[in-house]
Design an enzyme around this catalytic site. Structure first.
Site, short mmCIF file in Angstrom:
data_model
loop_
_atom_site.label_atom_id
_atom_site.label_comp_id
_atom_site.label_asym_id
_atom_site.label_seq_id
_atom_site.Cartn_x
_atom_site.Cartn_y
_atom_site.Cartn_z
N ASP A 168 -69.71 4.49 53.27
CA ASP A 168 -70.57 3.74 52.36
C ASP A 168 -69.73 2.94 51.35
OD1 ASP A 168 -72.46 3.13 50.11
OD2 ASP A 168 -73.83 4.28 51.35
N SER A 195 -77.69 0.32 49.22
CA SER A 195 -77.57 1.22 50.37
C SER A 195 -78.91 1.53 51.00
CB SER A 195 -76.89 2.53 49.94
OG SER A 195 -75.54 2.30 49.61
N HIS A 217 -71.50 -3.89 44.44
CA HIS A 217 -71.57 -4.28 45.84
C HIS A 217 -71.24 -5.77 46.03
CE1 HIS A 217 -74.64 -0.81 46.76
NE2 HIS A 217 -73.50 -0.39 46.22
N THR A 228 -78.60 6.53 52.00
CA THR A 228 -78.16 6.30 53.38
C THR A 228 -78.71 7.33 54.35
OG1 THR A 228 -76.21 5.14 52.57
CG2 THR A 228 -76.16 5.90 54.85
N HIS A 262 -67.41 2.03 42.83
CA HIS A 262 -68.14 1.67 41.61
C HIS A 262 -67.31 2.00 40.36
CE1 HIS A 262 -72.05 0.27 42.89
NE2 HIS A 262 -72.20 1.29 43.73
N HIS A 310 -72.00 -1.99 53.33
CA HIS A 310 -71.69 -3.14 52.47
C HIS A 310 -70.32 -2.92 51.87
CE1 HIS A 310 -72.49 -0.41 49.13
NE2 HIS A 310 -73.66 -0.12 49.69
#
Length: 467
Positions: free
Chosen positions: A46, A96, A425, A149, A284, A323
């Site tokens: 992810d 996500s 993202h 997810t 992040h 992503h």
């Protein structure tokens, strides 16, 4: 076309919004491949930007003298490789939930939604479809099992944030193996409605596993719900350098191996999703140590899946990300290689280090702490600035203690040569790799929602089964 009309009338068309039941999407011929997949293992790192994949491989090659499994699959030409777009129904930049729902439901949805279309459509999530076919199904993740997810393969919900409700949905679905974190949404003490979902799972015939030993000893005769942390699981770099955590919390590879062992008992086959969810969290927070070692933790799960698939010969393995995130990379001049070597010996994530600092710390203690765990010699002025950036309060899912993660990452860049484009993202096209029956139909560029029907077709599902 006027810009306003583009966004009002043409945006979803421009993004290629999938329609429920569109089939097939890859093969021009109605004939299925001679060999169909009995099993599918869908692996998601992810929030993995290209730089994350690259740097993890550089680290492992120079630290241990071997390539990552993912890159070795490219080197040995063992997989089909493509690029995949990552848009949602309302943005070029997905979250996500929408990205997972493109795979899970076969259509683009708006950011934040789980298999709820822009006009209220409720496509049947793909694990429900495969369960109906008689296959064993499940998910394993390094974040909450109720997170976006895994949930995107399982449920319909207007909000990814409804994790307490999603925990209840899983009880009804009774999937075969679900493992990750998220105890806050199962515990009576932590849930706002004070419902004890742990007990509800036990009473409904689940094998509830709460640590690595429980997981190893589970025989798979009952559906398994594994919850190994209240929130997400610890970062891999923190787990492997803490004996207690290492003994209690399984790695993503260990969960993957156990899930395959259990799911493979079903004679009709299985479909599972494996998510390296904390790769996204680390991105992040611009947390380079956490990012590198969680990507490598994910890579070990890829190795487990591939080892099984190569021997089994009936398993389609899909390896990708939903992503990009923060677009990190290795930058610098003559000192870049030497700087990056500091990550070879780091023993703690930035998050762990910053959580050790309290109001009693002075700048000298901060310098010593970071040197001891990350081999980085911060300047006293930087340490003082770091202390000033501590603020009380809660800053959401990825930084619950409001730690000064970004200031620390900025300071570290001159020491490890890892730089970041942001802390969120991106709209990048991403890596997609496949191995096994059905992979021969992969084309060079794929829209994310097309993978839904691709998986169904790989298993020989009749096109009108859910239309």
């Amino acid at each position: 076309m006027k810009r306003r009309d583009f966004f009002k009338n043409g945006f979803l068309t421009t993004l290629g919004l999938g329609t429920i039941g569109s089939y097939p999407v890859f093969a021009n011929s109605p004939n299925l491949a001679k060999e169909q997949a009995k099993n599918i293992i869908f692996l998601v790192s992810d929030g993995m930007s290209a730089g994350t994949l690259n740097m993890a491989d550089i680290l492992l090659r120079n630290k241990e003298g071997r390539a990552t499994k993912w890159i070795s699959l490219y080197e040995e030409n063992l997989v089909k490789r493509a690029l995949m777009d990552t848009a949602s129904a309302n943005s070029f930049i997905t979250d996500s939930a929408a990205a997972g729902s493109a795979w899970g439901g076969g259509m683009r949805v708006k950011n934040g939604a789980l298999n709820i279309g822009p006009d209220g459509e409720r496509p049947v999530p793909i694990l429900q479809k495969f369960k109906t076919m008689g296959k064993a199904v499940g998910c394993v993740t390094s974040v909450q099992i109720t997170h976006a997810t895994p949930a995107s393969f399982c449920v319909n919900n207007n909000s990814r944030n409804a994790m307490a409700e999603i925990a209840e949905d899983y009880l009804k679905l009774k999937f075969d193996v679900m493992m990750g974190g998220g105890g806050n949404f199962f515990s009576a003490e932590k849930r706002t409605d004070k419902v004890d979902l742990y007990e509800a799972y036990r009473q409904n015939g689940f094998d509830l596993v709460r640590n690595k030993a429980d997981m190893v000893n589970a025989n798979g005769n009952k559906p398994i719900m594994g919850v190994f942390a209240d929130d997400g699981l610890p970062y891999a770099v923190d787990r492997v350098n803490n004996e207690e955590l290492k003994s209690q919390v399984p790695s993503l590879a260990e969960m993957t191996k156990k899930a395959i062992e259990v799911l493979n008992k079903n004679k009709k086959g299985f479909v599972m999703q494996v998510e390296g969810g904390k790769v996204d969290w680390a991105a992040h927070g611009n947390d380079a140590p956490a990012l590198m070692y969680d990507q490598l933790d994910f890579d070990e799960a890829v190795a487990v899946a591939m080892d099984f698939a190569v021997k089994d010969k009936e398993t389609l393995v899909i390896i990708t990300t939903d992503h990009g995130n923060s677009n990190p990379g290795l930058f610098g001049g003559n000192q870049a290689s030497k700087n990056f070597e500091k990550l070879y010996t780091t023993t703690a994530s930035n998050e762990w280090v910053l959580n050790q600092i309290n109001s009693d710390y002075n700048a000298s203690q901060v310098v010593d702490l970071i040197m001891a765990h990350q081999n980085i010699a911060l300047k006293t002025a930087d340490a003082e600035l770091l202390l000033k950036n501590y603020r009380p309060g809660d800053n959401g899912l990825y930084n619950t203690n409001n730690l000064p993660l970004l200031p620390l990452a900025s300071m570290q860049s001159s020491h490890n040569s890892v730089q970041w484009a942001g802390n969120n993202h991106s709209g990048d096209y991403v890596e997609l790799a496949m191995y096994g029956p059905g992979s021969e139909k992969l084309t060079g560029f794929v829209k994310n929602f097309e993978l839904h029907n691709f998986m169904l077709e790989a298993c020989g599902v009749q096109k009108n089964l859910w239309t």
